[in-house]
Design an enzyme around this catalytic site. Structure first.
Site, PDB file in Angstrom:
ATOM      1  N   GLY A 193       0.796  -1.224   0.000  1.00 46.91           N
ATOM      2  CA  GLY A 193       0.000   0.000   0.000  1.00 46.91           C
ATOM      3  C   GLY A 193       0.829   1.275   0.000  1.00 46.91           C
TER       4      GLY A 193
ATOM      5  N   THR B 122       3.261   4.558   0.833  1.00 45.57           N
ATOM      6  CA  THR B 122       3.045   5.752   1.666  1.00 45.57           C
ATOM      7  C   THR B 122       1.548   5.991   1.814  1.00 45.57           C
ATOM      8  OG1 THR B 122       5.043   6.718   0.718  1.00 45.57           O
ATOM      9  CG2 THR B 122       3.503   8.248   1.778  1.00 45.57           C
ATOM     10  N   CYS B 123       0.841   5.888   0.686  1.00 46.19           N
ATOM     11  CA  CYS B 123      -0.564   6.268   0.635  1.00 46.19           C
ATOM     12  C   CYS B 123      -1.403   5.536   1.689  1.00 46.19           C
ATOM     13  CB  CYS B 123      -1.087   5.988  -0.768  1.00 46.19           C
ATOM     14  SG  CYS B 123      -2.811   6.359  -0.972  1.00 46.19           S
TER      15      CYS B 123
ATOM     16  N   GLY C 295      14.608  -4.092  -2.375  1.00 44.31           N
ATOM     17  CA  GLY C 295      14.997  -4.490  -3.734  1.00 44.31           C
ATOM     18  C   GLY C 295      16.114  -3.610  -4.262  1.00 44.31           C
TER      19      GLY C 295
ATOM     20  N   TYR D 187      -0.304  20.805   0.865  1.00 45.53           N
ATOM     21  CA  TYR D 187      -1.315  19.772   1.116  1.00 45.53           C
ATOM     22  C   TYR D 187      -1.235  19.220   2.542  1.00 45.53           C
ATOM     23  CZ  TYR D 187      -2.673  18.916  -3.802  1.00 45.53           C
ATOM     24  OH  TYR D 187      -3.169  19.005  -5.075  1.00 45.53           O
TER      25      TYR D 187
ATOM     26  N   GLY E  26       0.516  20.181   5.297  1.00 43.79           N
ATOM     27  CA  GLY E  26       0.426  21.149   6.389  1.00 43.79           C
ATOM     28  C   GLY E  26      -1.014  21.567   6.652  1.00 43.79           C
TER      29      GLY E  26
ATOM     30  N   VAL F  39      12.073  29.503   8.167  1.00 42.50           N
ATOM     31  CA  VAL F  39      12.538  29.013   9.459  1.00 42.50           C
ATOM     32  C   VAL F  39      14.041  28.802   9.332  1.00 42.50           C
ATOM     33  CG1 VAL F  39      12.410  27.067  11.066  1.00 42.50           C
ATOM     34  CG2 VAL F  39      10.326  27.918   9.969  1.00 42.50           C
TER      35      VAL F  39
ATOM     36  N   GLY G 146       7.360  19.492   1.418  1.00 47.79           N
ATOM     37  CA  GLY G 146       7.467  18.739   0.172  1.00 47.79           C
ATOM     38  C   GLY G 146       8.084  17.371   0.417  1.00 47.79           C
TER      39      GLY G 146
ATOM     40  N   HIS H 212     -31.742  17.846  -8.653  1.00 50.10           N
ATOM     41  CA  HIS H 212     -32.000  18.915  -7.687  1.00 50.10           C
ATOM     42  C   HIS H 212     -32.539  18.304  -6.395  1.00 50.10           C
ATOM     43  CE1 HIS H 212     -33.175  22.798  -6.117  1.00 50.10           C
ATOM     44  NE2 HIS H 212     -34.352  22.284  -5.795  1.00 50.10           N
TER      45      HIS H 212
END
Ligand code: FAD
Ligand code: NAI
Length: 462
Positions: A40, A42-43, A115, A179, A181, A233, A268, A441
């Site tokens: 899966g 990082t996601c 790998g 995204y 933060g 920073v 990032g 509607h």
């Protein structure tokens, strides 16, 4: 020459596991090497999924705390953070195990370990050497370090640590207004933290349509997030209970200090290529560390491909997945294709921000003559009925041909609403096509229809 496999995929994230499954479906003998101990990438493990679980539960908590009363529900919610974190972990483990089952179902061999490419047709995992006709590198990305602000995942955290905090910080300082933060800053603000975002540029979410970005910042400020824009920073000092950051204006000027219980570094992400053995086969990276590929995702070795976060492009799970499928189809003799002009981007805050196609700034830079249609959720009856009136839909279309070039939405459920625009753009729709499509509607999607009508100044409800 017979190889052990037709394809070995290195990395079991959205790019790698989806590509591996598709290739196996198309009849290739496939193995996927993953070192994390779970599929899966990082996601699923530390990105999209756990963050969305925390965004959802923290939103529910805030709704119950602040907004139930207005609509006639009396409740006194209190936070059980331990349970909230457990819920997130349960969601993650259910999904990662699900991918193992999908591998079994599709006969993809799952090889656990690191790998390394040790030859044009060889991948080594520990002492095991695997021969393969083709290799796909799908090793993803990891957090970009900020010199002087070393991540310890306790006081100074990356997104991974920010998804695991055992208590709500009194003051969370987020470095980077992108995204991660804004999503994770929103989570902890809703749970009770004071949140300050320090952003190097003079705007948040660079790359987003500027008008949307401006409105987004206003709404986040209304919710209580503070922004220090145009600020860098320069260092961090830690003690047992806090971190003191030193900052200065990005353009130069007097130093200031900022004290926090927890600091989130989200400036990032960088591609993962260390220890991958690129040198062994003469592959190199560009100056930002990305693997270079051609329009068929081939590296300079024609049987070695690269996809997902490790190559240039938006670092998004669905972009990686599309590339995985396209490479699998190419290897099976088909015509794999990704339409990079129609890849949606969504920030899952509340309200959500979603976009597809070009921004107004990009159209100006490209010298395109365009028309704009906008419609506010304040004038959308479903928005009014459910108390979701913040935000708007903005449709950008060619001045002459009316072809839709971009749609930018800020509002509740924007991330879901955007997909009718993606489908329309995939089919080369005009604003008129969207405007003439009957929308049910009352729905939030009616704001898309009205914005499309507004391109020709003939919207009904504003
Ligand atoms: P990854 O998912 O990074 O997977 C690569 C895998 O390769 C990893 O599991 C790694 O362990 C493995 N690996 C690396 N090197 C080796 C090696 N040598 N041998 C074996 N295995 C190796 N994107 C969205 O679209 N929507 C979101 O909501 C979203 N939210 C996010 C939230 C956060 C907090 C973060 C950090 C990211 C988020 N993303 C989101 C981005 C998304 O996670 C990535 O774009 C996506 O995971 C990239 O997929 P990938 O397959 O290229 O790489
Ligand atoms: P980002 O690229 O979205 O934002 C980083 C921000 O940090 C930018 O605004 C940048 O100007 C700023 N910055 C850079 N250096 C800085 C510095 N030294 N000091 C202060 N600010 C600085 O990166 P982020 O948020 O780390 O996320 C990484 C990637 O993960 C995203 O680009 C996105 O592709 C993906 N992601 C996607 C999500 C989604 O689809 N909802 C959610 C989370 C992450």
């Amino acid at each position: 020459m017979a190889f052990d496999y037709d394809l070995v995929v290195i990395g079991g994230g959205p790019g790698g596991y989806v590509g591996a499954i598709r290739a196996a479906q198309l009849g290739l003998k496939v193995a996927c090497v993953e070192k994390r101990g779970a599929l899966g990438g990082t996601c699923l493990n530390v990105g999209c999924i756990p963050s969305k679980a925390m965004l959802e539960t923290s939103h529910k908590f805030e709704e119950a705390k602040l907004h139930f009363k207005d609509v006639g529900i009396d409740a006194k919610p209190s936070l059980n953070l331990k349970q909230m974190l457990k819920n997130k972990d349960d969601v993650v483990s259910g999904l990662t195990q699900g991918i193992e089952l999908l591998f079994k179902k599709n006969k993809v061999e799952y090889i656990k370990g690191h790998g390394e490419i040790t030859g044009d047709n060889e991948v080594s995992v520990g002492k095991k050497k695997i021969s393969t006709a083709n290799i796909v590198i799908a090793t993803g990305s990891s957090v970009m370090p900020l010199p002087g602000v070393e991540v310890d995942e306790e006081r100074i955290v990356s997104s991974t640590g920010a998804l695991e905090l055992k208590e709500v910080p009194k003051h969370l300082v987020v470095i980077g207004g992108g995204y991660i933060g804004l999503e994770l800053g929103s989570v902890w603000r809703r749970l009770g933290a004071k949140v300050t975002v320090v952003e190097f540029l003079d705007r948040i979410t660079p790359g987003m349509d500027a008008e949307v970005s401006k409105q987004f910042q206003k709404l986040l400020e209304k919710q209580g997030i503070e922004f220090k824009l145009g600020t860098k920073v320069t260092g961090a000092k830690k003690n047992k209970t806090s971190v003191t950051l030193t900052t200065e204006p990005a353009k130069g000027g007097d130093e200031e200090s900022l004290k926090a219980d927890v600091v989130l570094v989200s400036i990032g992400r960088k591609p993962n290529t260390e220890g991958l053995g690129l040198d062994n086969v003469g592959l190199s990276t560009d100056d930002r560390g990305f693997i270079s590929v051609n329009d068929k995702w081939q590296t300079s070795k024609s049987n070695i491909y690269a996809i997902g976060d490790v190559i240039v492009g938006p670092m998004l799970a669905h972009k990686a997945e599309e590339e995985g499928v396209a490479v699998a189809e190419t290897l099976a003799g088909q015509h794999g294709h990704v339409n990079y002009g129609v890849i949606p981007g969504v920030v899952y805050t509340h309200p959500e921000v979603a976009s597809v196609g070009r921004t107004e700034e990009q159209l100006k830079d490209d010298g395109v003559a365009y028309k704009v249609g906008k419609f506010s959720f304040m004038a959308n009856s479903r928005g009014r009925a459910i108390g979701e009136t913040d935000g708007f839909v903005k449709v950008l279309a060619d001045k002459e041909t009316d072809e839709v070039y971009g749609v930018h939405i800020i509002g509740a459920d924007a991330g879901t609403i955007i997909h009718e625009c993606c489908v329309a753009m995939e089919f080369g729709a005009s604003a008129e096509d969207i405007a003439r499509t009957c929308h049910a509607h009352p729905t939030l999607n009616e704001a898309v229809k009205e914005a499309a009508l507004a391109v020709d100044k003939r919207q009904i409800h504003s």
